[in-house]
Design an enzyme around this catalytic site. Structure first.
Site, short mmCIF file in Angstrom:
data_model
loop_
_atom_site.label_atom_id
_atom_site.label_comp_id
_atom_site.label_asym_id
_atom_site.label_seq_id
_atom_site.Cartn_x
_atom_site.Cartn_y
_atom_site.Cartn_z
CD GLU A 130 -5.25 -0.33 8.07
OE1 GLU A 130 -4.97 -1.29 8.62
OE2 GLU A 130 -4.74 0.33 6.83
CB THR A 183 2.90 -1.31 8.02
OG1 THR A 183 2.02 -2.29 7.10
CG2 THR A 183 2.64 0.01 7.87
#
Length: 310
Positions: A130, A183
């Site tokens: 991530e 994101t």
């Protein structure tokens, strides 16, 4: 299970869940990636196949490779692994595409090594994937992917993750408009300070949502699915957001919000019938606007990542 090879289903996930920015997530059953991981003689990790999305095969540029290598640094293992990734979750969709690959890699490698780590231990390795994808090592997608159901990240330092039960009749509807919201970009527009008044409202909703899930109180869940901090800013990036939200609630949804960083929008409903009605409502809105979309109606996945029959 064949000890040298494993095939996995790696679920899509909804993170943030309105009031729970960076701390709440849930795993879905109806959509996810598939992966095949096998032991190899060559040291390290090699991504041998990647279908469904145009993503890098180089280990250090691929979230599955980075997460897997983070795990291998903590074991005494001389050989390596080969990974095949079949992406069914579109990158940038807001339903945990990078998390599915990151979590799947560490879960599968851990199985083939005889499970030296617990699923909670695996979260910190998956978070490294991530970090590569978004610049932030957040756990709110990888934790539910690994543990199943709802998860709460109570603390990041030290990492403290709690599994939350999911009410048996809870269904998610997710619509993914075919636009990309990265994101990393959607984090840049967020304010870093909040007012005390907004904080108090948000904490009340997080507590209410957790209590509603434990008590299977669907009305309380619905009342608590309100975000005073992130949604007002991020919703600007998503076409038709306010209409989708208001009409989904009118169609019977308990609550509606942005999935992850968007552009996907999720709604929770009590029962599949309502969840399908909400999906129909969402589709109609995007048809009118003229935006292409994918829709998923899913029960909550309480297992997380699971092996598929070989």
């Amino acid at each position: 299970m064949h000890t040298n090879k494993i095939k996995l289903f790696c679920p899509a996930t909804i993170a943030n869940i309105s009031c729970g920015f960076d701390v709440l997530g849930v795993a879905l059953d109806a959509v996810g990636d598939e992966m095949v991981i096998r032991k190899a003689k060559e040291k390290g990790i090699k991504i041998t196949k990647l279908e469904g999305q145009d993503l890098p095969l180089e280990t250090h540029l691929n979230v599955a490779g980075v997460a897997g290598m983070a795990l291998l640094e903590h074991v005494d293992y001389e050989d390596g692994f080969e990974i095949e990734i079949y992406k069914k979750i579109k990158a940038g969709s807001g339903i945990g595409s990078s998390a599915a690959s990151s979590a799947g890699a560490v879960w599968g490698i851990n199985q083939l090594l005889g499970r030296p780590f617990s699923n909670v231990d695996l979260v910190k390795f998956a978070m490294e994937g991530e970090r590569l994808a978004s610049g932030v090592a957040h756990a709110d997608n990888v934790a539910p992917a690994l543990l199943g159901g709802f998860t709460l990240v109570r603390s990041y330092d030290p990492l403290d993750i709690i599994s939350i039960p999911s009410p048996s009749k809870l269904y998610a509807t997710v619509i993914h408009p075919q636009i990309e919201v990265k994101t990393s970009d959607s984090r840049k527009i967020l304010k870093t300070n909040i007012t005390l008044a907004d904080g108090i409202k948000q904490w009340g909703n997080v507590g209410g949502l957790i209590a509603g899930l434990f008590q299977e109180d669907y009305e309380l869940i619905g009342r608590s699915l309100v975000d005073h901090i992130v949604e007002p800013i991020r919703s600007i990036l998503i076409p038709g957001y306010d209409t989708i939200k208001s009409e989904s609630l009118e169609a019977g949804a308990l609550g509606c919000g942005i999935s992850g960083s968007g552009p996907s929008i999720f709604a929770f409903s009590k029962g599949e019938t309502v969840a399908k009605r909400v999906a129909h409502t969402m589709k109609e809105i995007y048809q009118k606007i003229g935006v292409d979309y994918d829709v998923h109606v899913s029960r909550i996945n309480t297992l997380g990542i699971k092996p598929l029959d070989q």
